[in-house]
Write a protein that holds these residues in place. Sequence first.
Motif, PDB file in Angstrom:
ATOM      1  N   TRP A   1      88.104  75.043  32.284  1.00 33.91           N
ATOM      2  CA  TRP A   1      86.693  74.833  32.584  1.00 33.91           C
ATOM      3  C   TRP A   1      86.247  73.455  32.135  1.00 33.91           C
ATOM      4  CZ3 TRP A   1      82.513  73.839  29.397  1.00 33.91           C
ATOM      5  CH2 TRP A   1      81.285  73.843  30.027  1.00 33.91           C
ATOM      6  N   ALA A   2      86.644  73.033  30.950  1.00 28.61           N
ATOM      7  CA  ALA A   2      86.264  71.718  30.436  1.00 28.61           C
ATOM      8  C   ALA A   2      86.862  70.618  31.304  1.00 28.61           C
ATOM      9  CB  ALA A   2      86.724  71.554  28.990  1.00 28.61           C
ATOM     10  N   GLY A   3      88.098  70.784  31.712  1.00 29.84           N
ATOM     11  CA  GLY A   3      88.724  69.792  32.576  1.00 29.84           C
ATOM     12  C   GLY A   3      88.015  69.671  33.902  1.00 29.84           C
ATOM     13  N   THR A   4      87.547  70.798  34.446  1.00 34.06           N
ATOM     14  CA  THR A   4      86.801  70.778  35.691  1.00 34.06           C
ATOM     15  C   THR A   4      85.477  70.060  35.503  1.00 34.06           C
ATOM     16  OG1 THR A   4      87.830  72.838  36.357  1.00 34.06           O
ATOM     17  CG2 THR A   4      85.819  72.219  37.514  1.00 34.06           C
TER      18      THR A   4
ATOM     19  N   GLY B   1      84.601  66.308  37.390  1.00 35.34           N
ATOM     20  CA  GLY B   1      83.528  66.130  38.358  1.00 35.34           C
ATOM     21  C   GLY B   1      83.998  66.509  39.745  1.00 35.34           C
ATOM     22  N   ASP B   2      83.572  65.726  40.722  1.00 34.30           N
ATOM     23  CA  ASP B   2      83.903  65.989  42.106  1.00 34.30           C
ATOM     24  C   ASP B   2      85.310  65.485  42.408  1.00 34.30           C
ATOM     25  OD1 ASP B   2      84.044  66.306  44.828  1.00 34.30           O
ATOM     26  OD2 ASP B   2      82.290  65.100  45.281  1.00 34.30           O
ATOM     27  N   ALA B   3      86.214  66.388  42.702  1.00 33.06           N
ATOM     28  CA  ALA B   3      87.604  66.018  42.956  1.00 33.06           C
ATOM     29  C   ALA B   3      87.762  65.201  44.237  1.00 33.06           C
ATOM     30  CB  ALA B   3      88.466  67.281  43.044  1.00 33.06           C
ATOM     31  N   ARG B   4      86.714  65.111  45.041  1.00 35.85           N
ATOM     32  CA  ARG B   4      86.791  64.345  46.281  1.00 35.85           C
ATOM     33  C   ARG B   4      86.848  62.838  46.036  1.00 35.85           C
ATOM     34  NH1 ARG B   4      85.313  67.910  50.481  1.00 35.85           N
ATOM     35  NH2 ARG B   4      84.366  69.777  49.634  1.00 35.85           N
ATOM     36  N   GLN B   5      86.573  62.436  44.797  1.00 37.17           N
ATOM     37  CA  GLN B   5      86.547  61.017  44.486  1.00 37.17           C
ATOM     38  C   GLN B   5      87.402  60.704  43.267  1.00 37.17           C
ATOM     39  OE1 GLN B   5      82.737  58.918  45.080  1.00 37.17           O
ATOM     40  NE2 GLN B   5      81.873  60.969  44.957  1.00 37.17           N
ATOM     41  N   ASN B   6      88.045  59.569  43.314  1.00 39.04           N
ATOM     42  CA  ASN B   6      88.872  59.084  42.222  1.00 39.04           C
ATOM     43  C   ASN B   6      87.964  58.317  41.260  1.00 39.04           C
ATOM     44  OD1 ASN B   6      90.896  58.184  40.570  1.00 39.04           O
ATOM     45  ND2 ASN B   6      91.853  56.862  42.095  1.00 39.04           N
ATOM     46  N   LEU B   7      87.496  59.007  40.228  1.00 37.47           N
ATOM     47  CA  LEU B   7      86.541  58.424  39.291  1.00 37.47           C
ATOM     48  C   LEU B   7      87.093  58.460  37.879  1.00 37.47           C
ATOM     49  CD1 LEU B   7      83.335  60.307  40.541  1.00 37.47           C
ATOM     50  CD2 LEU B   7      84.207  58.089  41.308  1.00 37.47           C
ATOM     51  N   ASP B   8      86.615  57.551  37.042  1.00 43.54           N
ATOM     52  CA  ASP B   8      86.972  57.623  35.633  1.00 43.54           C
ATOM     53  C   ASP B   8      86.061  58.652  34.958  1.00 43.54           C
ATOM     54  OD1 ASP B   8      84.537  56.433  34.873  1.00 43.54           O
ATOM     55  OD2 ASP B   8      85.455  54.622  34.075  1.00 43.54           O
ATOM     56  N   PRO B   9      86.246  58.942  33.689  1.00 48.97           N
ATOM     57  CA  PRO B   9      85.430  59.970  33.029  1.00 48.97           C
ATOM     58  C   PRO B   9      83.927  59.683  33.033  1.00 48.97           C
ATOM     59  CG  PRO B   9      87.383  59.525  31.730  1.00 48.97           C
ATOM     60  CD  PRO B   9      87.354  58.498  32.821  1.00 48.97           C
ATOM     61  N   ASP B  10      83.544  58.417  33.235  1.00 47.78           N
ATOM     62  CA  ASP B  10      82.125  58.064  33.307  1.00 47.78           C
ATOM     63  C   ASP B  10      81.617  58.001  34.739  1.00 47.78           C
ATOM     64  OD1 ASP B  10      81.841  57.821  30.501  1.00 47.78           O
ATOM     65  OD2 ASP B  10      82.728  55.806  30.596  1.00 47.78           O
ATOM     66  N   SER B  11      82.373  58.550  35.684  1.00 48.82           N
ATOM     67  CA  SER B  11      82.047  58.566  37.111  1.00 48.82           C
ATOM     68  C   SER B  11      82.072  57.184  37.756  1.00 48.82           C
ATOM     69  CB  SER B  11      80.697  59.246  37.362  1.00 48.82           C
ATOM     70  OG  SER B  11      80.757  60.586  36.955  1.00 48.82           O
TER      71      SER B  11
ATOM     72  N   LYS C   1      90.416  69.648  46.311  1.00 51.09           N
ATOM     73  CA  LYS C   1      91.385  70.083  45.304  1.00 51.09           C
ATOM     74  C   LYS C   1      91.525  69.046  44.199  1.00 51.09           C
ATOM     75  CE  LYS C   1      94.081  72.870  48.479  1.00 51.09           C
ATOM     76  NZ  LYS C   1      95.384  73.068  49.116  1.00 51.09           N
ATOM     77  N   ALA C   2      91.750  69.515  43.003  1.00 45.84           N
ATOM     78  CA  ALA C   2      91.943  68.617  41.872  1.00 45.84           C
ATOM     79  C   ALA C   2      93.222  67.810  42.070  1.00 45.84           C
ATOM     80  CB  ALA C   2      92.026  69.404  40.565  1.00 45.84           C
TER      81      ALA C   2
END
Length: 151
Positions: free
Chosen positions: A16-19, A23-33, A149-150
Amino acid sequence: MRNLIRSVLVLLTIVWAGTAIAGDARQNLDPDSLALKGYDPVAYQTEGAPMPGSEAFTAAHDGATYRFASAANRDAFAANPAKYAPAFGGYCAMAVVFGRKFDVDPAAFRVIDGKLYLNLNRDVQSRWASDIPGHIAQANAKWPTIAAKAP
């Protein structure tokens, strides 16, 4: 039995925390989006090269924060984000061909027909470049099945 239940609860908490972090798995983002590792998506098309963006010039789009080298680039993006946002959410275009999501090297890019495509590295980019139209068609067909998908 108690240890098994505790282990399952810990695992569920981690998932749950990892999800939540991902964030949105549709985008390749860092932890700060942050998208594109902070590189300016407009510069790929206007300068033909990756340029680091500045914290002074940012725009939000689809839950991602983009940085820009100038206010003019930020404004161009804000006027037409679909033109400048990277294909496949900023994941490696070649990986998408195979139904996978890999991170990218911002220097391993191509702009094709006005769309930014990124690759894991320059070696993968060379393989992708061996059949750009075919690989784009394959990735476009595959993306809807893996987008949410993640990685």
